[in-house]
Every structure is written in C-alpha cells, then in structure tokens.
Design a protein around this motif. Structure first.
Motif, PDB file in Angstrom:
ATOM      1  N   GLU A 178      -4.791  -2.319  -1.441  1.00  0.00           N
ATOM      2  CA  GLU A 178      -4.984  -0.882  -1.274  1.00  0.00           C
ATOM      3  C   GLU A 178      -5.467  -0.581   0.147  1.00  0.00           C
ATOM      4  O   GLU A 178      -6.179  -1.377   0.757  1.00  0.00           O
ATOM      5  N   THR A 235       0.838  -1.192   0.000  1.00  0.00           N
ATOM      6  CA  THR A 235       0.000   0.000   0.000  1.00  0.00           C
ATOM      7  C   THR A 235       0.879   1.250   0.000  1.00  0.00           C
ATOM      8  O   THR A 235       2.109   1.168   0.090  1.00  0.00           O
ATOM      9  N   TYR A 244      -8.141  -6.288  -0.851  1.00  0.00           N
ATOM     10  CA  TYR A 244      -7.354  -7.081  -1.799  1.00  0.00           C
ATOM     11  C   TYR A 244      -8.168  -8.258  -2.305  1.00  0.00           C
ATOM     12  O   TYR A 244      -9.211  -8.609  -1.744  1.00  0.00           O
TER      13      TYR A 244
END
Length: 275
Positions: free
Chosen positions: A221, A174, A231
């Motif tokens: 993310e 991330t 995810y």
C-alpha cells in the motif's frame, strides 16, 4: 448466504481483495477450493451456485447478499473494485485455455469486458489506473509475457510494450499516484523485486529487492501523502516467524522495519499473524 447441498462447491478462504464502496458496502468473494480446476466435472454447479459469487455486506444492517454470480464454473482469487465507476475487476480462473480478466459494471448490472481465456500469465495481481485502465500480467499466443492493459475506451486486452525481468511478473501493486506511478512487487527467481511503472510515460523501473535479498510479498500500500510504501515480506510462507512490517521511502529508497507483529500479537492474544 447461499445454503449448499452435498457435493456443491465450497469456498474456505478470502484470497481476493475486500473492498469498501463509497456507500459503505463491503464487497468480497470467497475463493473456491481448487479454483483452478473449477471447470472440471467433479464440481456440482447449480442454479443457486453457478460459479463463484461476489458478496455485498452492509455493516449497518448486518445483511449479506449475492451481488453477482460469476460466469458458470468460473472462480477467482484476484480482484479489485473501481470505486469511482463501480466496476468489479477480477481474473477468471478455470478457463479451458487458461485465465482471463473480467470486468462487471455493478451499477448498471452488465459485463463490460471479458478477455480471451489464456491471455493472463500470473493471475495473482491486477492494478488499476486512475482513468479506469486495468493492468495485468499478460501473455501472447506464444507464451511471451509482459505487462498488459485493458482500457474502458477500447475494451481490448493489449500489451503495454514493457515487461519485467525474465521470469518475474507483478504480484502486488499500489493505487496510481498523482504523477502516474504505480508501485509494486514482483514474483520470480530470487523472489520479490520492487518496481515503479508510470502510466503516463509507459516506463518501468526496477527498484531492487523489497527486503533483504528479496521476499514474497502479496499486499503493498502507498501512504496518502505518496511518500511511503508499506508491505509485509514473506506473506503466508514464513510470516509467522516475525510478521515484519516494512516502510519504503519513495524519495530515498530506504527500507525501514517498523514492527514485528508477532512480538505484539502473541503475548496479548496467543495468536500469530500468519499471512
């Protein structure tokens, strides 16, 4: 965008990131077919296509142009755009001694860093810190692997001093949170393991399997409020079975399935998300 002649290299997949710059321009690079062998003589490199290329697409005009030619006979499948500094980072494939991190300043049209071939371990993920520091899977001359970094001040590839469990390396990550944490998923024996790396304390914490006993994850993310991770387990190996969307609660460690995309896509579009 660039007409190809018979025998010249082709790219038929987007493996690296698609990034949107602050001015709305979309940057992407097609991953060269057989990219890791790009340096071999079977490829007909030319002045028009000297290596892989970074493209810039303008959504307002519909125009796409070559923003950058990679070093000759080199390609990539891994990239990230530093949107604040407009530095394009990637892992150069097909070096004589292996892969290497590369950074290019798109604003000033100049190379800012090029690592030594072979310094990269698993070349499928790079992470970016808020201060512009690049984090990647590195290895020394003896093949000892760990988390490495390149700072814009020193412009040297060096170990952070921390390493993932034996056989594991960073596969997805991330952006950096406000507390300095970068979250991600590893690739290795037993498949995906969630991790948290804090850039301020230089501490690495393993957070357990990403889903069930561990799955292959290529993209992760973090929500804008920094409360959740999102995810899709299995990526393009078995994603077509369910295309499961998982939410991870950072505070509690709870993993929650939000949706099975196949169930939504197939009846409506006769299409199954495969990766």
């Amino acid at each position: 965008v660039v007409p190809r002649k018979h025998g010249e290299p082709t790219s038929s997949t987007l493996h690296a990131r698609i990034d949107v710059a602050p001015d709305g321009i979309v940057y992407f690079s097609g991953t060269l077919n057989d990219g890791n062998t790009a340096g071999e003589s079977k490829f007909k490199w030319s002045d028009a296509i000297p290596g892989a290329q970074l493209f810039a697409y303008n959504p307002e005009t519909g125009e796409t142009k070559v923003a950058l030619n990679f070093p000759r006979a080199r390609s990539t499948a891994t990239s990230i755009l530093d949107k604040e500094r407009m530095i394009y980072w990637c892992q150069l494939e097909a070096g004589a001694g292996g892969n290497a991190p590369w950074g290019y300043d798109l604003k000033n049209n100049k190379e800012v860093f090029r690592g030594k071939d072979g310094v990269t371990g698993l070349n499928r993920n790079i992470a970016l810190g808020r201060d512009g520091t690049l984090y990647f899977n590195g290895q020394d001359a003896d093949g000892k692997k760990g988390l490495w970094k390149v700072t814009l001040e020193k412009k040297v590839a060096e170990p952070t001093g921390v390493a993932f469990p034996e056989g594991h390396q960073m596969r997805a990550s991330t952006h950096e949170a406000s507390d300095g944490s970068i979250y991600g998923v590893t690739m290795g024996p037993g498949s995906g393991r969630l991790f948290r790396y804090n850039t301020k304390s230089n501490k690495l914490d393993m957070l357990g399997p990403d889903f069930l006993t561990g799955n292959y994850v290529t993209v992760i993310e973090m929500s804008p409020d920094e409360k959740y991770l999102y995810y899709l387990p299995d990526a393009h190996f078995h994603a077509q079975m369910n295309s499961t969307v998982v939410q991870y609660n950072i505070a509690t460690g709870e993993r929650k399935v939000l949706a099975f995309l196949r169930n939504a896509f197939e009846p409506a579009t006769d299409y199954i998300p495969g990766g």
